[in-house]
Enzyme design. Structure first.
Site, mmCIF file in Angstrom:
data_model
loop_
_atom_site.group_PDB
_atom_site.id
_atom_site.type_symbol
_atom_site.label_atom_id
_atom_site.label_comp_id
_atom_site.label_asym_id
_atom_site.label_seq_id
_atom_site.Cartn_x
_atom_site.Cartn_y
_atom_site.Cartn_z
ATOM 1 N N GLY A 97 -66.498 -44.595 55.378
ATOM 2 C CA GLY A 97 -66.895 -45.463 54.268
ATOM 3 C C GLY A 97 -66.534 -46.917 54.496
ATOM 4 O O GLY A 97 -66.650 -47.730 53.573
ATOM 5 N N GLU A 103 -57.423 -48.797 53.003
ATOM 6 C CA GLU A 103 -56.795 -47.474 52.927
ATOM 7 C C GLU A 103 -55.471 -47.459 53.694
ATOM 8 O O GLU A 103 -54.500 -46.831 53.274
ATOM 9 C CB GLU A 103 -57.761 -46.421 53.491
ATOM 10 C CG GLU A 103 -58.994 -46.224 52.620
ATOM 11 C CD GLU A 103 -60.075 -45.354 53.243
ATOM 12 O OE1 GLU A 103 -60.901 -44.831 52.488
ATOM 13 O OE2 GLU A 103 -60.113 -45.221 54.479
ATOM 14 N N LYS A 121 -63.579 -30.632 58.216
ATOM 15 C CA LYS A 121 -62.929 -31.838 58.752
ATOM 16 C C LYS A 121 -61.840 -31.515 59.784
ATOM 17 O O LYS A 121 -61.336 -32.416 60.454
ATOM 18 C CB LYS A 121 -62.301 -32.651 57.603
ATOM 19 C CG LYS A 121 -63.282 -33.070 56.512
ATOM 20 C CD LYS A 121 -64.216 -34.129 57.012
ATOM 21 C CE LYS A 121 -65.178 -34.656 55.947
ATOM 22 N NZ LYS A 121 -64.547 -35.316 54.820
HETATM 23 C C1 5RP Z 1 -63.647 -43.940 53.700
HETATM 24 C C2 5RP Z 1 -62.904 -42.783 54.225
HETATM 25 C C3 5RP Z 1 -63.106 -41.471 53.528
HETATM 26 O O1 5RP Z 1 -61.910 -41.079 52.960
HETATM 27 C C4 5RP Z 1 -63.592 -40.460 54.527
HETATM 28 O O2 5RP Z 1 -64.765 -40.951 55.119
HETATM 29 C C5 5RP Z 1 -63.896 -39.108 53.856
HETATM 30 O O3 5RP Z 1 -64.984 -39.239 52.996
HETATM 31 P P1 5RP Z 1 -65.649 -37.988 52.292
HETATM 32 O O4 5RP Z 1 -64.621 -37.425 51.370
HETATM 33 O O5 5RP Z 1 -66.845 -38.563 51.554
HETATM 34 O O6 5RP Z 1 -66.072 -37.013 53.355
HETATM 35 O O7 5RP Z 1 -62.140 -42.851 55.146
HETATM 36 O O8 5RP Z 1 -63.434 -45.078 54.492
#
Ligand code: 5RP
Length: 233
Positions: A97, A103, A121
């Site tokens: 994202g 973060e 994941k």
């Molecule tokens: C955004 C992130 C998200 O936490 C990561 O991509 C997981 O996203 P999702 O829960 O939509 O799979 O790092 O920068």
């Protein structure tokens, strides 16, 4: 209820009165944020929250969660966020994202990091499914790209899709180079991620990146799978 929602709701149970809580970004963290908002409304939960991104701030405000900026709090009790890959040692790749710089501030400043993911994941080693996103100053795209190449990475400038032409621009006005490193899917050690983590941090023009390795000791992973939630402590 799907696995992402299940872990989001489970994580929200860990929020207690008086806490300073970091709110993550992405589809899994959205379930957490919404459940925290519900608890604030229905249970009169009294907490202070810090957002990890502009997208998260928009959601939190829409849900009625008051926010503090990260530099208004000395520490966070708990930070809850998703991830793109989770290795067996709880090393993470984040940043699909494009929010990994904000973060990482929360990951750095929290006492406990709760990582919420669905089973898809989990990986045996990092970098098999996702590139490592590297946020770079716009004027340093070429320089940073050469630096990453010298570390063995191939980069692609992340392009926007839909509502904008050209590259993705981050919350901080920077660009993203998605970096892949030679990785043998069928075994082999792959890159030395710890060394890469430090080397990427040291490249001129690099603002931050999506390797989250040093937070494993304070991390707990909640994995939504098979209709339940598994805890990796
Ligand atoms: C955004 C992130 C998200 O936490 C990561 O991509 C997981 O996203 P999702 O829960 O939509 O799979 O790092 O920068």
């Amino acid at each position: 209820m799907d696995d992402k929602q299940r872990v989001g709701l489970e994580a929200a149970k860990q929020v207690q009165d008086g806490m300073v809580v970091g709110l993550g970004t992405g589809s899994t963290a959205t379930h957490f944020v919404r459940e925290v908002a519900r608890r604030i409304r229905d249970e009169k939960l009294s907490i202070r929250c810090v957002s990890s991104s502009f997208a998260c701030s928009l959601l939190a405000r829409a849900e009625g969660i008051p926010l503090l900026s990260v530099d208004q709090v000395a520490r966070l009790d708990l930070y809850v966020d998703g991830a793109d890959e989770v290795a067996p040692d709880k090393g993470l790749i984040k940043g699909r994202g494009a929010a990994m710089v904000g973060e990482k501030l929360l990951a750095e400043g929290c006492d406990r990091f709760l990582v919420i993911v669905d089973g898809g994941k989990l990986v045996n080693k990092l970098g098999l499914k996702f590139p490592v996103p590297v946020e770079v100053l716009p004027e340093a795209v070429q320089l940073a790209g050469r630096g990453i190449a010298a570390l063995g990475g191939k980069t692609a400038l992340r392009m926007a899709s839909g509502g904008k032409d050209g590259p993705v621009v981050t919350d901080h006005g920077n660009l993203i180079l998605d970096a892949t490193f030679a990785n043998d899917a069928k075994g082999g050690a792959g890159p030395d991620w710890k060394a890469l983590d430090a080397a990427l941090d040291g490249l001129p023009g690099v603002v931050g990146h999506g390797l989250f390795l040093r937070y494993a000791p304070k991390s707990t992973v909640l994995v939504g799978e098979g209709g339940g939630v598994r805890v990796i402590a």
